[in-house]
Motif scaffolding. Sequence first.
Motif, PDB file in Angstrom:
ATOM      1  N   CYS A 151      74.091 -90.067  -8.019  1.00 59.38           N
ATOM      2  CA  CYS A 151      75.015 -89.030  -7.570  1.00 59.38           C
ATOM      3  C   CYS A 151      75.325 -89.206  -6.093  1.00 59.38           C
ATOM      4  CB  CYS A 151      74.165 -87.656  -7.559  1.00 59.38           C
ATOM      5  SG  CYS A 151      72.810 -87.441  -6.935  1.00 59.38           S
TER       6      CYS A 151
ATOM      7  N   LYS B  36      72.566 -83.625  -0.649  1.00 58.82           N
ATOM      8  CA  LYS B  36      70.948 -83.517  -0.677  1.00 58.82           C
ATOM      9  C   LYS B  36      70.968 -82.185  -1.558  1.00 58.82           C
ATOM     10  CE  LYS B  36      70.297 -86.887   2.257  1.00 58.82           C
ATOM     11  NZ  LYS B  36      70.009 -87.946   1.839  1.00 58.82           N
TER      12      LYS B  36
ATOM     13  N   GLN C 132      70.787 -83.591  -5.206  1.00 57.81           N
ATOM     14  CA  GLN C 132      69.736 -84.256  -5.313  1.00 57.81           C
ATOM     15  C   GLN C 132      68.486 -83.427  -5.263  1.00 57.81           C
ATOM     16  OE1 GLN C 132      69.717 -87.397  -2.147  1.00 57.81           O
ATOM     17  NE2 GLN C 132      71.940 -87.548  -2.208  1.00 57.81           N
TER      18      GLN C 132
ATOM     19  N   HIS D 278      63.605 -90.274  -7.149  1.00 59.21           N
ATOM     20  CA  HIS D 278      64.634 -90.954  -6.298  1.00 59.21           C
ATOM     21  C   HIS D 278      64.207 -92.400  -6.512  1.00 59.21           C
ATOM     22  CE1 HIS D 278      66.403 -92.202  -2.362  1.00 59.21           C
ATOM     23  NE2 HIS D 278      67.438 -92.223  -3.027  1.00 59.21           N
TER      24      HIS D 278
ATOM     25  N   THR E 277      68.669 -95.263  -2.350  1.00 61.92           N
ATOM     26  CA  THR E 277      70.154 -95.020  -2.125  1.00 61.92           C
ATOM     27  C   THR E 277      70.932 -96.404  -1.745  1.00 61.92           C
ATOM     28  OG1 THR E 277      69.560 -92.723  -1.700  1.00 61.92           O
ATOM     29  CG2 THR E 277      71.740 -93.633  -0.629  1.00 61.92           C
TER      30      THR E 277
ATOM     31  N   ALA F  22      73.191 -92.602  -4.735  1.00 59.11           N
ATOM     32  CA  ALA F  22      71.753 -92.154  -4.654  1.00 59.11           C
ATOM     33  C   ALA F  22      71.112 -92.188  -6.179  1.00 59.11           C
ATOM     34  CB  ALA F  22      71.651 -90.808  -4.242  1.00 59.11           C
TER      35      ALA F  22
ATOM     36  N   PHE G 220      68.691 -92.003  -9.354  1.00 54.95           N
ATOM     37  CA  PHE G 220      67.544 -91.242 -10.083  1.00 54.95           C
ATOM     38  C   PHE G 220      67.421 -91.581 -11.441  1.00 54.95           C
ATOM     39  CE2 PHE G 220      69.325 -88.810  -6.345  1.00 54.95           C
ATOM     40  CZ  PHE G 220      68.238 -88.248  -5.796  1.00 54.95           C
TER      41      PHE G 220
END
Length: 180
Positions: A126, A131, A134, A144, A147, A157, A159
């Motif tokens: 993403c 943030k 996230q 996470h 990144t 980013a 995940f």
Amino acid sequence: MTTIRLAEAADLDALIALRIESETWLHAAGIQQWVDRERGIRNLREGVAAGVTYVVDDGGTVAATLTLNGPDRDFWTDEDDPENALYLYKFIIGPAHRGTGLGDALLDWACAEAEGRGKALLRLDCWRENKSLQRYYLDRGFHHVRTVQVAGRGSGALFERPADLRTTTRSLTSAVTDEC
Ligand SMILES: CC(C)(COP(=O)(O)OP(=O)(O)OC[C@H]1O[C@@H](n2cnc3c(N)ncnc32)[C@H](O)[C@@H]1OP(=O)(O)O)[C@@H](O)C(=O)NCCC(=O)NCCS
């Protein structure tokens, strides 16, 4: 009844409308995500043609969409064991259904799909600077990974969440009968 099924060509207008509404909502909130409309629409068309894009059908209305596909190799490397995961893309819930718990049910459903395909993880990438988004995924059991910055990509980013994790008891009626 809320049903999840593979998207068909006839759903494209509704999918594009979801994407445009979502872009408009995000930009009005000052969130710089999904700035390339043409690319977004092209991705949706390709996802429908490839049979990897799903729609949530709520009494004949397209309420949400998500795409499940292989890894984006801009982001995931051989060291990530990329084939041991299913990857979530283009996750959008329409305004009438946001904040209702449908998102949690869809993430559980995507995890069940991953498990059913023998994958240990559900993964996504993403927007690097977003943030708030996230936090949304962290609150739903994602970790996470890292990144990464790739030229020309706002996303990066990364995940992941164990495919056997469930966060809600709400389930969706699945009209998905054949995953080939
Ligand atoms: C992400 C999404 C599918 C989640 O739907 P949901 O489970 O019903 O959850 P909500 O829409 O209530 O969102 C939960 C919170 O995340 C925030 N949020 C959702 N998408 C966001 C985004 N792209 N950027 C920043 N914040 C976002 C919401 O504003 C909300 O914040 P609040 O709790 O402070 O009100 C839906 O919000 C959506 O379609 N977002 C726009 C498209 C998108 O960003 N998809 C993810 C791409 S990786």
